[in-house]
Write an enzyme that holds these catalytic residues in place. Structure first.
Site, PDB file in Angstrom:
ATOM      1  N   GLU A 145     -28.876 -47.484 -49.825  1.00 56.44           N
ATOM      2  CA  GLU A 145     -28.372 -46.619 -50.896  1.00 56.44           C
ATOM      3  C   GLU A 145     -28.614 -45.140 -50.585  1.00 56.44           C
ATOM      4  O   GLU A 145     -27.786 -44.290 -50.902  1.00 56.44           O
ATOM      5  CB  GLU A 145     -28.959 -46.987 -52.264  1.00 56.44           C
ATOM      6  CG  GLU A 145     -30.461 -46.964 -52.366  1.00 56.44           C
ATOM      7  CD  GLU A 145     -31.147 -48.264 -51.956  1.00 56.44           C
ATOM      8  OE1 GLU A 145     -32.361 -48.356 -52.161  1.00 56.44           O
ATOM      9  OE2 GLU A 145     -30.496 -49.171 -51.422  1.00 56.44           O
ATOM     10  N   HIS A 161     -26.496 -39.730 -48.717  1.00 53.28           N
ATOM     11  CA  HIS A 161     -26.662 -38.607 -47.796  1.00 53.28           C
ATOM     12  C   HIS A 161     -25.766 -38.687 -46.568  1.00 53.28           C
ATOM     13  O   HIS A 161     -25.493 -37.659 -45.947  1.00 53.28           O
ATOM     14  CB  HIS A 161     -28.119 -38.518 -47.322  1.00 53.28           C
ATOM     15  CG  HIS A 161     -29.075 -38.191 -48.412  1.00 53.28           C
ATOM     16  ND1 HIS A 161     -29.310 -36.915 -48.836  1.00 53.28           N
ATOM     17  CD2 HIS A 161     -29.859 -38.984 -49.180  1.00 53.28           C
ATOM     18  CE1 HIS A 161     -30.201 -36.928 -49.807  1.00 53.28           C
ATOM     19  NE2 HIS A 161     -30.536 -38.168 -50.047  1.00 53.28           N
ATOM     20  N   HIS A 195     -23.867 -36.033 -50.404  1.00 50.40           N
ATOM     21  CA  HIS A 195     -24.917 -35.115 -50.849  1.00 50.40           C
ATOM     22  C   HIS A 195     -25.429 -34.364 -49.632  1.00 50.40           C
ATOM     23  O   HIS A 195     -25.910 -34.961 -48.681  1.00 50.40           O
ATOM     24  CB  HIS A 195     -26.051 -35.902 -51.496  1.00 50.40           C
ATOM     25  CG  HIS A 195     -27.232 -35.068 -51.858  1.00 50.40           C
ATOM     26  ND1 HIS A 195     -27.241 -34.247 -52.953  1.00 50.40           N
ATOM     27  CD2 HIS A 195     -28.429 -34.909 -51.267  1.00 50.40           C
ATOM     28  CE1 HIS A 195     -28.406 -33.638 -53.023  1.00 50.40           C
ATOM     29  NE2 HIS A 195     -29.144 -34.020 -52.008  1.00 50.40           N
ATOM     30  N   ASP A 207     -25.002 -28.201 -51.551  1.00 52.19           N
ATOM     31  CA  ASP A 207     -25.380 -28.337 -52.961  1.00 52.19           C
ATOM     32  C   ASP A 207     -26.052 -27.066 -53.475  1.00 52.19           C
ATOM     33  O   ASP A 207     -25.830 -26.650 -54.609  1.00 52.19           O
ATOM     34  CB  ASP A 207     -26.301 -29.538 -53.165  1.00 52.19           C
ATOM     35  CG  ASP A 207     -25.566 -30.868 -53.100  1.00 52.19           C
ATOM     36  OD1 ASP A 207     -24.338 -30.865 -52.861  1.00 52.19           O
ATOM     37  OD2 ASP A 207     -26.216 -31.907 -53.279  1.00 52.19           O
TER      38      ASP A 207
END
Length: 174
Positions: free
Chosen positions: A42, A47, A141, A146
């Site tokens: 996960e 990532h 991500h 971000d």
């Protein structure tokens, strides 16, 4: 690599940008970190980073001083979901034998968004949509991207690029 440093989960990437007077200075900090453990599926999906990619990256203990120098001793840290990130940063700093960062240095943009827009989604993607910020480059991500998006969201949350700008009429001019 997960949600809880007390269970051995670790930081795999740090990205930060410097804002001065609410504007990016161009100074950034970005590093991938070897978590010294396998990446759960996960975490890999979020990532896009795998064990092979992270294997030759520095350990947190090797980057702790440079990171602390980048953030300084008194600057505010604008963080989306600050409690989560501060929990990980302080766990890693503790394991590295460094002083922890005071939680009150962190300004939480999730909390800001929830106060400003009660009942509305407060994810980074949702806030980018709300403010018309292009996040099309955000497929996975990524800490530095971000941070750049969050800087734009933060500026909108505080009232735009000139948060202190106000027109006032003095008594003499009236």
């Amino acid at each position: 690599t997960g949600f809880e440093p007390a269970e051995g989960h670790r930081i795999v990437e740090i990205g930060a940008i410097e804002l001065m007077n609410h504007l990016p200075t161009g100074k950034t900090y970005h590093v991938y970190i070897n978590p010294q453990r396998s990446m759960p599926q996960e975490a890999f999906e979020v990532h896009g980073l795998g064990d092979d990619f992270l294997r030759d990256k520095p350990r947190f203990t090797q980057i702790a001083t440079a990171f602390l120098e980048f953030i300084g001793t008194d600057s505010r840290l604008v963080i989306h979901n600050a409690a989560f990130d501060m929990k990980f940063l302080n766990a890693e700093l503790n394991w590295a034998g460094q002083l922890q960062i005071a939680n009150d240095r962190a300004l939480d943009t999730v909390a800001m968004a929830r106060r400003k827009f009660p009942g509305s989604p407060a994810s980074l993607d949702a806030l980018c949509r709300r403010f018309g910020i292009d996040n099309s480059a955000r497929e996975k991500h990524g800490a530095l991207l971000d941070s750049e998006l969050l800087a734009e969201v933060y500026l909108e949350l505080i009232g735009g690029r000139q948060p202190d700008f106000a027109l006032s009429v003095s008594a003499e001019a009236a």
